[in-house]
Design a protein around this motif. Structure first.
Motif, short mmCIF file in Angstrom:
data_model
loop_
_atom_site.label_atom_id
_atom_site.label_comp_id
_atom_site.label_asym_id
_atom_site.label_seq_id
_atom_site.Cartn_x
_atom_site.Cartn_y
_atom_site.Cartn_z
N PRO A 29 0.83 -1.22 0.00
CA PRO A 29 0.00 0.00 0.00
C PRO A 29 0.86 1.26 0.00
O PRO A 29 1.96 1.28 0.54
CB PRO A 29 -0.79 -0.09 1.30
N TYR B 25 -9.60 3.79 0.83
CA TYR B 25 -8.95 2.50 0.60
C TYR B 25 -8.17 2.00 1.81
O TYR B 25 -8.03 0.78 1.99
CB TYR B 25 -8.10 2.54 -0.67
N GLU B 26 -7.69 2.89 2.64
CA GLU B 26 -7.03 2.48 3.87
C GLU B 26 -8.02 1.75 4.77
O GLU B 26 -7.70 0.72 5.39
CB GLU B 26 -6.43 3.70 4.58
N TRP C 171 -6.94 -1.73 1.41
CA TRP C 171 -6.44 -1.79 0.04
C TRP C 171 -6.85 -3.09 -0.67
O TRP C 171 -6.05 -3.73 -1.35
CB TRP C 171 -4.93 -1.56 0.00
N THR C 172 -8.11 -3.46 -0.45
CA THR C 172 -8.65 -4.65 -1.10
C THR C 172 -9.88 -4.28 -1.92
O THR C 172 -10.55 -3.29 -1.66
CB THR C 172 -9.05 -5.73 -0.07
N PHE D 122 -6.32 -8.16 -2.79
CA PHE D 122 -5.44 -7.01 -2.72
C PHE D 122 -5.21 -6.45 -4.11
O PHE D 122 -5.11 -7.20 -5.08
CB PHE D 122 -4.10 -7.38 -2.07
N TRP E 213 -1.96 0.39 -6.87
CA TRP E 213 -2.82 1.42 -6.32
C TRP E 213 -2.97 2.58 -7.30
O TRP E 213 -3.99 3.26 -7.30
CB TRP E 213 -2.31 1.89 -4.97
#
Length: 69
Positions: free
Chosen positions: A2, A29-30, A34-35, A41, A45
């Motif tokens: 991430p 996304y945190e 981040w999935t 995953f 990003w």
């Protein structure tokens, strides 16, 4: 792996987007670790950020003054 909030801010800045959008994207996304919706995953990003930015520009182009891309 991430990104950090600073990585995201730099990327959004390079795309001509305001810092608040970078923070919103990062926090969203945190929170999701981040999935994807299916729990996978993300491999990149930046590809997710690019789609986020594109969606913003389509939905609300008047909110953002873009200088090149």
């Amino acid at each position: 792996m991430p990104p950090t909030i600073q990585d995201v801010k730099v990327y959004f800045n390079q795309k001509g987007m305001p810092e608040r959008e970078a923070e919103t994207f990062f926090l969203f996304y945190e929170k999701r670790l981040w999935t994807s919706k299916r729990g996978n995953f993300f491999k990149s990003w930046k590809s997710i950020a690019r789609r986020w930015i594109d969606a913003l520009l389509v939905e609300m182009p008047w909110r953002f003054q873009r200088q090149g891309r």
